[in-house]
Design a protein around this motif. Structure first.
Motif, short mmCIF file in Angstrom:
data_model
loop_
_atom_site.label_atom_id
_atom_site.label_comp_id
_atom_site.label_asym_id
_atom_site.label_seq_id
_atom_site.Cartn_x
_atom_site.Cartn_y
_atom_site.Cartn_z
N GLU A 65 15.05 -46.96 29.83
CA GLU A 65 14.99 -48.12 28.94
C GLU A 65 14.03 -47.85 27.79
O GLU A 65 12.88 -47.46 28.00
N ARG A 66 14.53 -48.05 26.57
CA ARG A 66 13.70 -47.83 25.40
C ARG A 66 12.80 -49.04 25.14
O ARG A 66 13.18 -50.17 25.43
N ALA A 67 11.62 -48.75 24.59
CA ALA A 67 10.69 -49.84 24.28
C ALA A 67 11.22 -50.63 23.10
O ALA A 67 11.63 -50.04 22.09
N PRO A 68 11.25 -51.96 23.17
CA PRO A 68 11.70 -52.75 22.03
C PRO A 68 10.67 -52.70 20.90
O PRO A 68 9.50 -52.43 21.12
N ARG A 69 11.14 -52.93 19.69
CA ARG A 69 10.24 -52.98 18.55
C ARG A 69 9.32 -54.20 18.68
O ARG A 69 9.77 -55.30 19.00
N GLY A 70 8.04 -53.98 18.48
CA GLY A 70 7.10 -55.08 18.61
C GLY A 70 5.72 -54.68 18.15
O GLY A 70 5.44 -53.50 17.90
N LYS A 71 4.85 -55.66 18.02
CA LYS A 71 3.48 -55.41 17.58
C LYS A 71 2.61 -54.96 18.75
O LYS A 71 2.86 -55.32 19.89
N GLY A 72 1.59 -54.19 18.41
CA GLY A 72 0.60 -53.81 19.40
C GLY A 72 1.02 -52.72 20.36
O GLY A 72 0.33 -52.48 21.36
N GLN A 73 2.13 -52.01 20.09
CA GLN A 73 2.58 -50.99 21.03
C GLN A 73 1.67 -49.78 21.06
O GLN A 73 1.53 -49.14 22.10
N LEU A 74 1.06 -49.46 19.92
CA LEU A 74 0.13 -48.33 19.90
C LEU A 74 -1.10 -48.66 20.75
O LEU A 74 -1.53 -47.85 21.56
#
Length: 457
Positions: free
Chosen positions: A230-239
């Protein structure tokens, strides 16, 4: 594959290695597999064969690039600057590359990154063969390859789990390392022949054309046979999420810190070996290629031994890093070329043990949905340390000599391994136990509770 905390890619925890965490991936029994078991998977076999050809070209370009810079400038520091520029993008943008990798499909991403590196090598070949190459051209090419590596490295590392699944992950990671280091046996030797025979330009040209093999392998893969992650969805704070994930797990953060010290100060072999070949032994490009080839012999042995192991233990990482640093100190004091050359074999073996053990333990202890960011952080620290370390060790080598430079790098690696080993033991509530077993002395770390009960037993 599961994308939650219970991912099935984690090895059974070793109580002597790292402390358990409440949200660590679920354990599964460790088991030994045959040395080449993952090659039974068709998609991985295509990936592996493509890398065989490309890795030979990569090693040819590494040798040719270092020797070209040394020939143009006569400076070990300039070789260090080239190495620094190649890994500077990883230091600056590595974490962002990991975020992208977790969002993107791995196979199309690799098609783009591998193509860009092929074009860079061909451009450098044209400049060299036409006699127009200048040192700044090499700097630009090194930086361009580094930019592609920001995404290519974590994508290739995490793509392996999609090719073989969790059951073959350790074997596949080890075989990848053996593949890369086996190419090191061929690449430097061929590069040495080309450099002395027809010039460095043909080594760059071969590397550019060698990317045809991995690109073809990627195109021939069967998408339906890939293990879907499962790919990570685009979103804030992932880094920030990736950084918090690593820093909250001692079994991840401390091995990464250790390879940071080793990669920054002890793995700068383009600087060390070129200086020993040119300044200490006055033996030229042939000796430089021989040093790299002999180190590759040990590296292949280390990778193949890792392929047979059932798990990646952190205590093995600590011991291997200490031995690696100690061997560098010994090599720095050797009086003859042949003694120095022979020490390249055990140096390669222990260096590869550090590399594979860290890589495998991190991948197998990481949630698949976080793997791109975690591997990017690992590669950023391991490879990104070169922009800091390479100019420093280059300056030390130019100022105080190659022997002092190599000995200093080994001392940093050995000291870092000892300190981090003690930290891991303390975090894991372990203590040193010294005793006799079967008539021989035995030194090991044991849980404090076990040591407390030992006198009463």
């Amino acid at each position: 594959m599961s994308s939650g905390p219970g991912a099935a890619s984690a090895p059974a925890p070793d109580p002597h290695d790292s402390p358990p965490t409440s949200d660590a991936p679920a354990a599964r029994p460790a088991r030994k597999s045959s040395m080449f078991s993952s090659l039974k998977v068709r998609n991985y076999r295509l990936f592996f064969m493509g890398q065989v050809v490309s890795n030979i070209g990569t090693w040819m370009q590494r040798i040719a690039q270092d020797w070209l810079v040394l020939s143009l400038t006569g400076s070990s520091a300039a070789v260090g600057i080239t190495t620094a520029l190649q890994f500077l993008p990883m230091l600056l943008f590595g974490l962002y590359g990991g975020v992208l990798v977790d969002r993107l499909r791995k196979r199309p991403t690799l098609l783009v990154t591998q193509s860009s590196m092929a074009l860079t090598a061909i451009a450098l070949a044209v400049l060299t063969l036409t006699g127009h190459v200048q040192v700044w051209h090499v700097y630009v090419a090194a930086f361009a390859v580094g930019l592609a590596t920001v995404v290519d490295n974590p994508a290739r590392q995490s793509f392996v789990s999609e090719l073989v699944g969790p059951g073959q992950l350790q074997n596949a990671v080890s075989l990848n390392s053996a593949n890369f280091q086996s190419a090191r046996l061929v690449g430097p030797a061929v590069a040495g022949i080309l450099i002395t025979g027809v010039g460095t330009g043909y080594a760059f040209l071969f590397n550019g054309l060698s990317f045809i093999a991995p690109l073809t392998g990627l195109l021939l893969m069967r998408a339906r046979e890939l293990h879907v992650v499962e790919r990570a969805p685009r979103g804030k704070g992932q880094l920030r999420e990736g950084v918090r994930y690593v820093t909250g797990r001692p079994e991840l953060i401390w091995p990464i810190v250790l390879v940071g010290f080793v990669g920054t100060f002890a793995f700068n072999f383009p600087v060390y070996l070129s200086a020993f070949a040119d300044d200490v032994f006055h033996a030229g490009a042939g000796a430089y290629s021989m040093f790299n080839t002999l180190m590759a012999v040990g590296s292949v042995a280390g990778a193949l031994l890792a392929a047979r192991r059932g798990t990646a233990r952190l205590r093995l990482l600590i011991v291997a890093a200490m031995a690696f640093g100690a061997l560098e100190i010994v090599a720095a004091t050797t009086p003859t070329l042949w003694m120095f050359a022979l020490l390249m074999v055990p140096l390669g073996l222990f260096g590869m043990t550090v590399n594979v053990t860290t890589n495998t333990s991190i991948q197998m202890s990481t949630d698949p949905a976080m793997r791109g960011r975690v591997m990017a952080l690992y590669m950023m620290i391991f490879l990104g340390g070169s922009p800091v370390g390479a100019p420093i060790v280059g300056w030390v080598t130019d100022t105080y000599g190659a022997r002092v430079g190599l000995a200093a790098g080994g001392a940093v690696a050995a000291l870092a391994a000892a300190v981090i080993g003690l930290i891991l033991a303390r975090v894991g509530n372990l203590r040193l136990s010294v005793g006799w077993h079967g008539g021989h002395p035995r030194v090991r770390f044991v849980p404090r509770e076990q040591e407390a009960l030992a006198p009463a037993a």
